[in-house]
Write an enzyme that holds these catalytic residues in place. Sequence first.
Site, PDB file in Angstrom:
ATOM      1  CB  CYS B  44      -0.882  -0.024   1.239  1.00  0.00           C
ATOM      2  SG  CYS B  44      -2.027   1.373   1.361  1.00  0.00           S
ATOM      3  CG  ASP B  46      -0.423   3.795   5.594  1.00  0.00           C
ATOM      4  OD1 ASP B  46      -1.613   4.064   5.826  1.00  0.00           O
ATOM      5  OD2 ASP B  46       0.493   4.039   6.400  1.00  0.00           O
ATOM      6  NE  ARG B  48      -0.358   4.767   9.014  1.00  0.00           N
ATOM      7  CZ  ARG B  48      -1.653   4.662   9.343  1.00  0.00           C
ATOM      8  NH1 ARG B  48      -2.038   4.969  10.569  1.00  0.00           N
ATOM      9  NH2 ARG B  48      -2.523   4.269   8.462  1.00  0.00           N
ATOM     10  CG  HIS B 105      -1.196  -1.180   5.954  1.00  0.00           C
ATOM     11  ND1 HIS B 105      -1.734  -0.141   6.671  1.00  0.00           N
ATOM     12  CD2 HIS B 105      -1.350  -0.865   4.648  1.00  0.00           C
ATOM     13  CE1 HIS B 105      -2.176   0.782   5.828  1.00  0.00           C
ATOM     14  NE2 HIS B 105      -1.955   0.370   4.593  1.00  0.00           N
ATOM     15  CB  CYS B 108      -5.720  -0.197   4.891  1.00  0.00           C
ATOM     16  SG  CYS B 108      -5.563   0.217   3.142  1.00  0.00           S
TER      17      CYS B 108
END
Lengths: 225, 225, 225, 225
Positions: B44, B46, B48, B105, B108
């Site tokens: 993803c 993302d 993090r 994760h 999301c």
Amino acid sequence: MHSFPTRLLSGYRTFMAGVYRNRNEQYRELAASGQKPTTMVIACCDSRAAPETIFDCGPGELFVLRNVANLVPPYAPDGGQHGTSAAIEFAVKGLGITDVVIMGHGRCGGIHAALTSPDPLDEGDFIGKWMSLLGPVAEEVSRYSFLTTAERQTLLERHSIRNSIANLRTFPYVRALEAQGALKVHGAWFDISTGELWVMDSESGDFTRPSPEPEDRSLVHDHET
Amino acid sequence: MHSFPTRLLSGYRTFMAGVYRNRNEQYRELAASGQKPTTMVIACCDSRAAPETIFDCGPGELFVLRNVANLVPPYAPDGGQHGTSAAIEFAVKGLGITDVVIMGHGRCGGIHAALTSPDPLDEGDFIGKWMSLLGPVAEEVSRYSFLTTAERQTLLERHSIRNSIANLRTFPYVRALEAQGALKVHGAWFDISTGELWVMDSESGDFTRPSPEPEDRSLVHDHET
Amino acid sequence: MHSFPTRLLSGYRTFMAGVYRNRNEQYRELAASGQKPTTMVIACCDSRAAPETIFDCGPGELFVLRNVANLVPPYAPDGGQHGTSAAIEFAVKGLGITDVVIMGHGRCGGIHAALTSPDPLDEGDFIGKWMSLLGPVAEEVSRYSFLTTAERQTLLERHSIRNSIANLRTFPYVRALEAQGALKVHGAWFDISTGELWVMDSESGDFTRPSPEPEDRSLVHDHET
Amino acid sequence: MHSFPTRLLSGYRTFMAGVYRNRNEQYRELAASGQKPTTMVIACCDSRAAPETIFDCGPGELFVLRNVANLVPPYAPDGGQHGTSAAIEFAVKGLGITDVVIMGHGRCGGIHAALTSPDPLDEGDFIGKWMSLLGPVAEEVSRYSFLTTAERQTLLERHSIRNSIANLRTFPYVRALEAQGALKVHGAWFDISTGELWVMDSESGDFTRPSPEPEDRSLVHDHET
């Protein structure tokens, strides 16, 4: 049942004993309060050019889209399932990103395929189509006969960054936020071999190395930090 | 002209003084001979959950595609510019990748948007369409009324990984190479808060934490209470 | 006459030579003054999830009710012989317990029977009736077709904990003491395989692992990789 | 949100660093293959008499039902939600248990309530009803005026064990398996103060201490292990 790649499991353990251990409160806080990155990086899938590595960024810092050759398609709300456009929308409208960096790199396989004809990858269903986002430029650059092969490659890599930025500006909210000064769009190109980062001048479109910093001089010392 | 984000420039200097300095021969070699990663990670965007961080992988190790919610569309050679499919084709046919990992994760945002109606992101042109790759599952899971909001989120995140794997297997060469034992497809889910990595059982589709390794045991005190 | 199980006799001797010998004054004191535990644990009969083992608790610490699947029936003063309700009454009104923990666990056979139809245990007279304390939830969760078998199992295990807590709150004195802040009700779920303890958030009903403690950090190596 | 009892969290950490660490493979195996205990213990909720502690048993060894005063109701397939009967059915029919131990103990609060009139706990809705499973015996023993209070208590505790065994034998499959020699039913009584275990003679119903073993002598030594 086949097992998970052992290299990844051992790497994960190193992460847990190092990065996660040192930053576990930050991870918990990032999980609880949500991500609030200010920068989106659109980069290539290439295994040698991970943005987090090159920019030494930790959890929560970079929202990263990676596709082949860091391409951005033009805004086309035609009902199709556009992954790159969805990520841009998520970053700009959902997260309120203030900086978008298109980061290309040297020796890009996608750019190489676009310049090579016939390329083994042309037989596929998707790479050729995907690289066609560069438009007729790839074919034109491939005919720049007074340049070396490497020069053509680097030039198309850099043109491609400018092309992605131009396409990014076809998204209405990108254009509007840029006009308000609330969003900045940047280009960068990473030289895998030398480690050099070249930054695009937002007006001329040229790529130059940022002026050297005191820290860079430390590279000539022999001792380890 | 606006300037390149200073955080990225300072991070880049750290990279040059550390990772690049220590590995500059490896970078030069990787540039000269080309990348030869054996693993593709589809992750993803993302901020993090960067695969290189979580798996502690260096240059040349991971070919990484990142889009919103680590989705893979089904094989659809319809002439469209499919970025995710192009990256899969590049990895499997171009690079001869032997392992593909779909890594989802927790927390999301894309999955959250798919479960929430109306979601502020629904107004956009692309996120809703992109998340529709999950099919009717998101709507169905959103009606699992005996689950908590967080449980529905985690379950859809995990289902989404299974869904991406199923779609990946609609690519003829993925299916063929898997049948020959030349390609393995894996699922993984990263818990941002605790740092835990959950690995998918390739047969049942369930996610479990990998069993402890010798290294892990050394983490525990030697004396008995 | 058949003889007492030898395993239990040998274990008892180990207890006498160890725990009892080291704590005999505590046992005598506990016998003389009576038990004064502050915590009640409602747990499952499962042989792999003894509360005293998991919480490393010694004599006098935990008042423990164990039945199949750690279920609590709703308050029903109908004159029947309700063993679980009697234990709750004894703990809360007789002992003045301040904390009640409902502890479920993975791979619970009772929950498995509730999700499976037909289950071999359905032929019996009591298990099906007992598990019917879960109400229509078990049947509903068994139809959550986008989840794997293991996911449905874990979710019903966790829902069952929330369900027991809700039923516990139908006891007038539980509700009254909770309102006064004199009694707290907790949920926990134990993963037999990994040894993980998941604690329920008392507001959302979600289960998470407790955040790491100073002791835990010491478990990790000091040097960085 | 209130937090989980800190005593349990610290105890849990001790468990993880000790018992779980030393037996993690056993836990994983028990999770994967399921529990296969051969012994069921029906014990009291009392905080001073945990079967796993007294018999020094680890994960997978004892299937443990605990209720107030270790009572077993008579077989009554009336459609009610009988928790104790469900656990017996699960153990005997589901797990194929070969030994059932009814374990009572000294200073039992439930037995005390049954002998005391009026007892503060009589006001409740459930304890009196639950203890009525002892039938008219409690009232009769309370009138044995030539015994001391402590003698009446101990005698009713032991009678209660015999009573539970008698009720256990009203379950048709218990009776049938006992007749085949495939199931044995035992009684035991634990003296909290002295740590003594008294075992019931299966024919006479009397309780005696098992003959001393070499290990017991080690109790007289002064040094700590």
